[in-house]
Scaffold this motif. Sequence first.
Motif, PDB file in Angstrom:
ATOM      1  N   HIS A   1       0.808  -1.220   0.073  1.00  0.00           N
ATOM      2  CA  HIS A   1      -0.058   0.079   0.047  1.00  0.00           C
ATOM      3  C   HIS A   1       0.873   1.279  -0.003  1.00  0.00           C
ATOM      4  O   HIS A   1       1.741   1.508   0.836  1.00  0.00           O
ATOM      5  CB  HIS A   1      -0.911  -0.084   1.088  1.00  0.00           C
ATOM      6  N   TYR A   2       0.641   2.054  -1.194  1.00  0.00           N
ATOM      7  CA  TYR A   2       1.395   3.538  -1.103  1.00  0.00           C
ATOM      8  C   TYR A   2       0.571   4.533  -0.806  1.00  0.00           C
ATOM      9  O   TYR A   2      -0.135   4.829  -1.595  1.00  0.00           O
ATOM     10  CB  TYR A   2       1.819   3.492  -2.706  1.00  0.00           C
ATOM     11  N   ILE A   3       0.973   5.135   0.379  1.00  0.00           N
ATOM     12  CA  ILE A   3      -0.066   6.308   0.946  1.00  0.00           C
ATOM     13  C   ILE A   3       1.105   7.542   0.341  1.00  0.00           C
ATOM     14  O   ILE A   3       2.260   7.619   0.804  1.00  0.00           O
ATOM     15  CB  ILE A   3      -0.090   6.363   2.275  1.00  0.00           C
ATOM     16  N   HIS A   4       0.520   8.493  -0.586  1.00  0.00           N
ATOM     17  CA  HIS A   4       1.126   9.140  -0.996  1.00  0.00           C
ATOM     18  C   HIS A   4       0.342  10.541  -1.234  1.00  0.00           C
ATOM     19  O   HIS A   4      -0.979  10.659  -1.031  1.00  0.00           O
ATOM     20  CB  HIS A   4       1.596   8.942  -2.495  1.00  0.00           C
ATOM     21  N   ASP A   5       0.940  11.709  -1.859  1.00  0.00           N
ATOM     22  CA  ASP A   5       0.005  12.707  -2.593  1.00  0.00           C
ATOM     23  C   ASP A   5       0.832  13.374  -3.903  1.00  0.00           C
ATOM     24  O   ASP A   5       2.085  13.157  -3.688  1.00  0.00           O
ATOM     25  CB  ASP A   5      -0.073  13.857  -1.427  1.00  0.00           C
ATOM     26  N   PRO A   6      -0.214  13.732  -4.806  1.00  0.00           N
ATOM     27  CA  PRO A   6       0.390  13.965  -6.130  1.00  0.00           C
ATOM     28  C   PRO A   6       1.244  15.093  -6.028  1.00  0.00           C
ATOM     29  O   PRO A   6       2.140  15.483  -6.715  1.00  0.00           O
ATOM     30  CB  PRO A   6      -0.844  14.275  -6.936  1.00  0.00           C
ATOM     31  N   LEU A   7       1.155  16.105  -5.198  1.00  0.00           N
ATOM     32  CA  LEU A   7       1.961  17.154  -4.766  1.00  0.00           C
ATOM     33  C   LEU A   7       3.267  17.234  -3.760  1.00  0.00           C
ATOM     34  O   LEU A   7       3.709  18.155  -3.459  1.00  0.00           O
ATOM     35  CB  LEU A   7       1.215  18.561  -4.631  1.00  0.00           C
ATOM     36  N   CYS A   8       3.297  15.908  -3.300  1.00  0.00           N
ATOM     37  CA  CYS A   8       4.521  15.924  -2.455  1.00  0.00           C
ATOM     38  C   CYS A   8       5.640  15.496  -3.087  1.00  0.00           C
ATOM     39  O   CYS A   8       5.932  14.430  -3.735  1.00  0.00           O
ATOM     40  CB  CYS A   8       4.054  14.449  -1.478  1.00  0.00           C
ATOM     41  N   GLY A   9       6.633  16.155  -2.909  1.00  0.00           N
ATOM     42  CA  GLY A   9       7.949  16.472  -3.524  1.00  0.00           C
ATOM     43  C   GLY A   9       8.600  15.038  -3.157  1.00  0.00           C
ATOM     44  O   GLY A   9       9.189  14.365  -4.044  1.00  0.00           O
ATOM     45  N   TRP A  10       8.881  14.627  -1.990  1.00  0.00           N
ATOM     46  CA  TRP A  10       9.186  13.378  -1.590  1.00  0.00           C
ATOM     47  C   TRP A  10       8.617  12.049  -2.080  1.00  0.00           C
ATOM     48  O   TRP A  10       9.263  11.052  -2.576  1.00  0.00           O
ATOM     49  CB  TRP A  10       9.157  13.028   0.047  1.00  0.00           C
ATOM     50  N   CYS A  11       7.465  12.056  -2.452  1.00  0.00           N
ATOM     51  CA  CYS A  11       6.687  10.917  -3.024  1.00  0.00           C
ATOM     52  C   CYS A  11       7.329  10.980  -4.757  1.00  0.00           C
ATOM     53  O   CYS A  11       7.475   9.804  -5.166  1.00  0.00           O
ATOM     54  CB  CYS A  11       5.231  11.579  -3.274  1.00  0.00           C
ATOM     55  N   TYR A  12       7.322  12.095  -5.257  1.00  0.00           N
ATOM     56  CA  TYR A  12       8.102  12.204  -6.524  1.00  0.00           C
ATOM     57  C   TYR A  12       9.399  11.667  -6.368  1.00  0.00           C
ATOM     58  O   TYR A  12      10.002  10.808  -7.242  1.00  0.00           O
ATOM     59  CB  TYR A  12       8.163  13.702  -6.988  1.00  0.00           C
ATOM     60  N   GLY A  13      10.361  11.920  -5.349  1.00  0.00           N
ATOM     61  CA  GLY A  13      11.451  11.468  -5.010  1.00  0.00           C
ATOM     62  C   GLY A  13      11.412   9.780  -4.949  1.00  0.00           C
ATOM     63  O   GLY A  13      12.423   9.111  -5.416  1.00  0.00           O
ATOM     64  N   ALA A  14      10.360   9.265  -4.527  1.00  0.00           N
ATOM     65  CA  ALA A  14      10.168   7.925  -4.082  1.00  0.00           C
ATOM     66  C   ALA A  14       9.661   7.173  -5.586  1.00  0.00           C
ATOM     67  O   ALA A  14       9.468   5.777  -5.557  1.00  0.00           O
ATOM     68  CB  ALA A  14       9.317   7.581  -3.194  1.00  0.00           C
ATOM     69  N   ALA A  15       9.461   7.945  -6.772  1.00  0.00           N
ATOM     70  CA  ALA A  15       8.963   7.170  -7.738  1.00  0.00           C
ATOM     71  C   ALA A  15       9.707   6.237  -8.353  1.00  0.00           C
ATOM     72  O   ALA A  15       9.002   4.966  -8.770  1.00  0.00           O
ATOM     73  CB  ALA A  15       8.607   8.350  -8.901  1.00  0.00           C
TER      74      ALA A  15
END
Length: 236
Positions: A7-21
């Motif tokens: 399960h991947y809890i994220h937000d489209p505007l979370c910079g660290w989520c982009y880093g984790a792509a």
Amino acid sequence: MTAPTLHYIHDPLCGWCYGAAPLVRVARSMMTVQPHAGGMMTGSARRQISPSWRQFVLPHDRRIAQVSGQPFGEAYTDGLLNDTTVMLDSGPPITAVLAAQALAGADAGLDMLSRIQQAHYVEGRRIADRATLSELAAAIGLDTDAFNARFDELEGAATQAHIAESLSLLSRVGGGGFPTFVLEQAGKLTVLEMGAYLGQPEAWQARLAQVPGTGPREQATTDINPPFCGIDGCTP
């Protein structure tokens, strides 16, 4: 043996989520990944781009790029972040991910999320605009009319319900913010620390290979203080 789900809890505007792509891409090649969006910048938390916001966010983005290796395009740093008419709003891109998922499953939702992140952080596009989201849906192979119909069904109350469920899951597992990876296997939920793996997809692959049913086991590192975005926003 029960097949694992991440399960991947994220937000489209979370910079660290982009880093984790890149870590998400690795995980998808090894197990089912289920996205859950947290609505970090929705409602009263939406932000209008301003000179002060740009100055606040640029050092943060440079840190993400340094740690993760993810690119931030000039169209974003020198274009979008200088456009004070832009409203940063997680709601529409979350609805777009849900619409893609409704049409073609979780993988399509993750494809849409990845395309949205690229459009924002590399191409400097307005990812809260409906027209942009329709174009991105077409780019990943979805029928535009079908996508728009699902978007209409899912915006508003359905998107807010999804956000509430995502935040409930985050609270239940004791996650501190975005991104949070939660392994589900045989009914058990376990948070997988990922901060030490940013920029190291091969090491992350080895970590996931330790999960029964995903491949050979190898030694993993331990991440004690992972970088993340809090539910109310990112901080440098």
